[in-house]
Design a protein around this motif. Structure first.
Motif, mmCIF file in Angstrom:
data_model
loop_
_atom_site.group_PDB
_atom_site.id
_atom_site.type_symbol
_atom_site.label_atom_id
_atom_site.label_comp_id
_atom_site.label_asym_id
_atom_site.label_seq_id
_atom_site.Cartn_x
_atom_site.Cartn_y
_atom_site.Cartn_z
ATOM 1 N N GLU A 68 48.035 37.675 33.593
ATOM 2 C CA GLU A 68 48.110 38.715 32.564
ATOM 3 C C GLU A 68 46.716 39.212 32.188
ATOM 4 O O GLU A 68 46.497 40.414 32.014
ATOM 5 C CB GLU A 68 48.816 38.173 31.320
ATOM 6 N N ARG B 126 45.447 41.483 34.915
ATOM 7 C CA ARG B 126 46.078 42.811 34.873
ATOM 8 C C ARG B 126 45.509 43.648 33.733
ATOM 9 O O ARG B 126 45.228 44.841 33.885
ATOM 10 C CB ARG B 126 47.593 42.661 34.734
ATOM 11 N N ASP B 127 45.354 43.006 32.552
ATOM 12 C CA ASP B 127 44.820 43.734 31.398
ATOM 13 C C ASP B 127 43.389 44.190 31.671
ATOM 14 O O ASP B 127 43.005 45.309 31.302
ATOM 15 C CB ASP B 127 44.852 42.845 30.149
ATOM 16 N N VAL C 9 41.960 44.846 34.612
ATOM 17 C CA VAL C 9 41.963 45.949 35.577
ATOM 18 C C VAL C 9 42.404 47.242 34.904
ATOM 19 O O VAL C 9 41.805 48.309 35.087
ATOM 20 C CB VAL C 9 42.878 45.621 36.770
ATOM 21 N N ALA C 10 43.461 47.150 34.075
ATOM 22 C CA ALA C 10 43.964 48.351 33.403
ATOM 23 C C ALA C 10 42.925 48.922 32.440
ATOM 24 O O ALA C 10 42.696 50.132 32.396
ATOM 25 C CB ALA C 10 45.259 48.023 32.662
ATOM 26 N N SER D 238 48.941 48.681 37.761
ATOM 27 C CA SER D 238 48.976 47.912 36.524
ATOM 28 C C SER D 238 50.220 48.242 35.714
ATOM 29 O O SER D 238 50.852 47.349 35.139
ATOM 30 C CB SER D 238 47.724 48.202 35.682
ATOM 31 N N ARG D 239 50.580 49.514 35.657
ATOM 32 C CA ARG D 239 51.768 49.923 34.901
ATOM 33 C C ARG D 239 53.033 49.322 35.508
ATOM 34 O O ARG D 239 53.912 48.838 34.791
ATOM 35 C CB ARG D 239 51.860 51.452 34.871
ATOM 36 N N GLU E 213 53.221 46.542 37.282
ATOM 37 C CA GLU E 213 53.211 45.095 37.070
ATOM 38 C C GLU E 213 53.575 44.732 35.634
ATOM 39 O O GLU E 213 54.285 43.760 35.386
ATOM 40 C CB GLU E 213 51.823 44.526 37.401
ATOM 41 N N ILE E 214 53.063 45.509 34.678
ATOM 42 C CA ILE E 214 53.282 45.191 33.269
ATOM 43 C C ILE E 214 54.724 45.455 32.856
ATOM 44 O O ILE E 214 55.306 44.708 32.067
ATOM 45 C CB ILE E 214 52.300 45.996 32.390
#
Length: 359
Positions: free
Chosen positions: A129, A132-133, A135-136, A191-192, A194-195
């Motif tokens: 998590e 991902r955050d 990278v986003a 990212s979108r 995956e989230i």
């Protein structure tokens, strides 16, 4: 003769005793593991478990023989348990006792029985998590300065009195900022995807969607001169996210165009199979060596870095495809012969297929 019988009588109990001792050691080792280990019989009932499994599932001696689904009711686990082809990957579920904890369940064949191992992967989940955050957030921060740079570079490049050596420099900067912008956009999309654990699903007319993808491919194909064929053998549609599926399927078609030498043949097809429905892109391009196939969906993995940059690739396309298909419970299948072309297929399960007549 009597001596021979006596030796046999003695050796058999010793061998049995050795086997029993080995089994005891194995069970003692399994009991000491911090991960839950459960032995399931051919009726999916609990046969044996270690202390970690007892603590995790609150098991008692009277639970022996009860079905595993009485203790793990998550739909993802049931689906995984009934799909042996996924057994190598395992399945991630939330803990039923503590929702903030995440578990990974793996099944392993064990003679006529099954061995279920449950790992606590909460820390790994939180690290993923954070990645991902990160990278986003970085991608969002890069977007604004990139937009400003692209605007100024475009204005400067249009100046009629610019010296030739400056003009070449501005052209290169424009190309590289455009490439960076594509990478940022792909990172944000990935990212979108995956989230978003869930997304809104609607009926998708696949004939209409594939016709749109085909028209876009023909426009992109002008500088390549390929023969692109669209073959639709079923009017069945899909239940899914049209935006994400359009992105994923277009990606497979564009890749075939980019990595097939000029004047090649590409066939895009939509067919019904025993497994559900299959979208496929077949080309007679350069093909892929076997050692690369397993890694193609990794972020930024490139077979030929020079060629990928020359074609404008970001190295994220197949990672996006993989995650979109995962959200639709579909499988990406890759068949390729080096120098003999490739076929990329997305196989969608029956529960996502919708007949046009009942849409």
């Amino acid at each position: 003769m009597s001596k021979q019988c006596t030796e046999q009588d003695i050796s058999e109990p010793i061998a049995l005793q050795n086997t029993t001792n080995q089994l005891k050691k194995i069970r003692s080792a399994l009991r000491a593991l911090r991960d839950a280990v459960i032995l399931l019989n051919d009726s999916d009932g609990l046969e044996w478990w270690n202390q970690a499994a007892e603590d995790l599932l609150l098991l008692q001696a009277a639970d022996k023989g009860r079905c595993i689904f009485d203790f793990i009711g998550a739909s993802e686990f049931r689906q995984y348990y009934q799909a042996p082809t996924l057994a190598d990957e395992g399945v991630h579920i939330k803990s039923w006792r503590a929702p903030e904890r995440y578990l990974k369940c793996e099944l392993t064949p064990f003679a006529d029985e099954k061995l279920l191992i449950i790992y606590d992967v909460t820390r790994l989940h939180h690290l993923e998590e954070m990645r991902r955050d990160f990278v986003a957030n970085v991608s969002h921060e890069l977007r604004t300065p990139l937009t400003v740079m692209m605007g100024y570079l475009e204005n400067f490049s249009d100046q009629p009195d610019m010296p030739p050596h400056w003009k070449r420099g501005f052209e290169l900067m424009t190309q590289q900022t455009a490439r960076m912008n594509r990478i940022v956009n792909d990172l944000l999309l990935l990212s979108r995807i995956e989230i978003e654990e869930t997304h809104e699903l609607h009926y998708i007319d696949m004939t209409k969607l594939l016709t749109h993808i085909y028209d876009d491919a023909q426009a992109y194909n002008q500088e390549y001169g390929h023969s692109i064929h669209l073959q639709i053998d079923t009017y069945d549609g899909l239940y899914g996210s049209e935006m994400y599926l359009t992105s994923a399927l277009s990606n497979l078609v564009i890749n075939a165009i980019k990595y097939t030498p000029k004047g090649g043949d590409i066939t895009v097809s939509w067919t019904k199979t025993a497994e559900g429905c299959r979208f496929a892109v077949e080309d007679n391009g350069i093909g892929i060596a076997p050692q690369h196939i397993a890694r193609l969906t990794e972020r930024f993995y490139r077979i030929d870095k020079g060629r990928s940059r020359a074609t404008g690739g970001t190295g994220l396309g197949l990672a996006i495809v993989k995650h979109v298909l995962y959200q639709h419970e579909a499988n990406l299948q890759i068949e390729s012969v080096e120098g003999g072309g490739s076929t990329f297929s997305a196989v969608f399960p029956p529960n996502y297929v919708r007949s046009a007549a009942i849409s």
